[in-house]
Design a protein around this motif. Structure first.
Motif, short mmCIF file in Angstrom:
data_model
loop_
_atom_site.label_atom_id
_atom_site.label_comp_id
_atom_site.label_asym_id
_atom_site.label_seq_id
_atom_site.Cartn_x
_atom_site.Cartn_y
_atom_site.Cartn_z
N VAL A 32 0.83 -1.20 0.00
CA VAL A 32 0.00 0.00 0.00
C VAL A 32 0.87 1.25 0.00
O VAL A 32 0.55 2.23 -0.68
CB VAL A 32 -0.99 -0.02 1.18
N GLU A 33 1.98 1.24 0.70
CA GLU A 33 2.88 2.38 0.66
C GLU A 33 3.36 2.62 -0.77
O GLU A 33 3.46 3.76 -1.22
CB GLU A 33 4.07 2.16 1.60
N ALA A 34 3.64 1.55 -1.52
CA ALA A 34 4.06 1.69 -2.91
C ALA A 34 2.91 2.24 -3.77
O ALA A 34 3.14 3.06 -4.66
CB ALA A 34 4.54 0.34 -3.46
N ILE A 35 1.68 1.80 -3.49
CA ILE A 35 0.52 2.30 -4.23
C ILE A 35 0.34 3.80 -3.97
O ILE A 35 0.16 4.59 -4.90
CB ILE A 35 -0.75 1.52 -3.86
N MET A 65 3.76 -3.40 -11.16
CA MET A 65 2.46 -2.76 -11.02
C MET A 65 1.75 -2.67 -12.37
O MET A 65 2.37 -2.81 -13.41
CB MET A 65 2.61 -1.35 -10.44
N LYS A 66 0.44 -2.40 -12.31
CA LYS A 66 -0.35 -2.09 -13.49
C LYS A 66 -1.18 -0.86 -13.18
O LYS A 66 -1.51 -0.59 -12.02
CB LYS A 66 -1.24 -3.26 -13.88
N GLU A 67 -1.53 -0.10 -14.21
CA GLU A 67 -2.35 1.09 -14.01
C GLU A 67 -3.82 0.71 -14.10
O GLU A 67 -4.23 -0.02 -15.00
CB GLU A 67 -2.03 2.14 -15.08
N LEU A 78 -3.35 5.75 -10.98
CA LEU A 78 -3.33 4.85 -9.82
C LEU A 78 -2.81 3.50 -10.28
O LEU A 78 -3.32 2.92 -11.24
CB LEU A 78 -4.73 4.72 -9.23
N PHE A 79 -1.78 3.01 -9.58
CA PHE A 79 -1.15 1.74 -9.91
C PHE A 79 -1.33 0.75 -8.77
O PHE A 79 -1.27 1.14 -7.60
CB PHE A 79 0.35 1.94 -10.15
N VAL A 80 -1.55 -0.51 -9.11
CA VAL A 80 -1.68 -1.59 -8.13
C VAL A 80 -0.83 -2.77 -8.60
O VAL A 80 -0.44 -2.83 -9.77
CB VAL A 80 -3.15 -2.04 -7.93
N PRO A 81 -0.56 -3.73 -7.72
CA PRO A 81 0.21 -4.91 -8.16
C PRO A 81 -0.46 -5.60 -9.35
O PRO A 81 -1.69 -5.67 -9.43
CB PRO A 81 0.20 -5.81 -6.93
N THR A 103 -8.72 -7.87 0.51
CA THR A 103 -7.94 -6.69 0.81
C THR A 103 -7.95 -5.81 -0.43
O THR A 103 -7.75 -6.29 -1.53
CB THR A 103 -6.50 -7.08 1.19
N SER A 104 -8.24 -4.51 -0.25
CA SER A 104 -8.47 -3.67 -1.42
C SER A 104 -7.94 -2.26 -1.26
O SER A 104 -7.66 -1.78 -0.16
CB SER A 104 -9.96 -3.61 -1.72
N ILE A 105 -7.84 -1.62 -2.42
CA ILE A 105 -7.53 -0.19 -2.51
C ILE A 105 -8.59 0.41 -3.42
O ILE A 105 -8.99 -0.21 -4.39
CB ILE A 105 -6.10 0.05 -3.05
#
Length: 167
Positions: A32-35, A65-67, A78-81, A103-105
């Motif tokens: 999450v810190e990376a996101i 990551m992917k956008e 916004l990028f996530v794994p 678990t989500s963002i």
């Protein structure tokens, strides 16, 4: 739950990290810190040509990551794994770990009608949380000055709550 509340051009943006169990919350803290660090506002929405999210491995996408945002309709990136599942419904840009790990963002934007400041905006959110969630407890509230929010007003809120029997 951790929420980053930011304001840009009269709109409020709420980036939320949520995990159904404390062990999951702790497990993904570094992710999450990376996101959050990778999240950026863009100068404007690109509407003159169709643009799709950048693909994993592109020069401007953080490694692994992917956008999940689309600059044709969003003025942020916004990028996530890469392995997370994208969920773009109801005007929310979000992703979750898997069907078995929720678990989500997520990121939502709003146009406040009765809040001029970030604390006022969160106070309105908090009132709803207290009305709709059981065991709501605000743990921390602090200014957030990451690379993401360095040029913007931003606050970080951490709280616990129970919804549908899940804490």
């Amino acid at each position: 739950v951790t929420q980053y509340v930011s304001r840009k051009d009269g709109r409020m943006f709420v980036l939320t990290y949520m995990a159904p169990f404390e062990k999951d919350y702790e497990q993904y803290t570094t992710v999450v810190e990376a996101i959050v660090t990778g999240f950026v506002f863009t100068d404007e929405v690109v509407t003159d040509k169709p643009v799709t999210p950048a693909q994993p491995g592109a020069a401007d996408v953080p490694a692994g990551m992917k956008e999940i945002s689309d600059t044709a309709i969003h003025d942020f990136r916004l990028f996530v794994p890469e392995t997370w599942t994208t969920d773009l419904q109801n005007g929310t840009v979000s992703a979750f770990v898997s069907d078995t790990d929720r678990t989500s963002i997520s990121l939502v934007r709003g146009y406040p009608t009765n809040a001029n400041t970030l604390p006022e905006y969160f106070a309105n959110l908090e009132k709803d949380y207290k009305d709709k969630l059981t065991s709501y407890t605000l743990l921390t509230k602090e200014e957030a000055h990451t690379a993401t929010t360095a040029k913007l007003d931003s606050l970080r809120y951490v709280f616990t709550a129970t919804y549908n029997g899940v804490s």
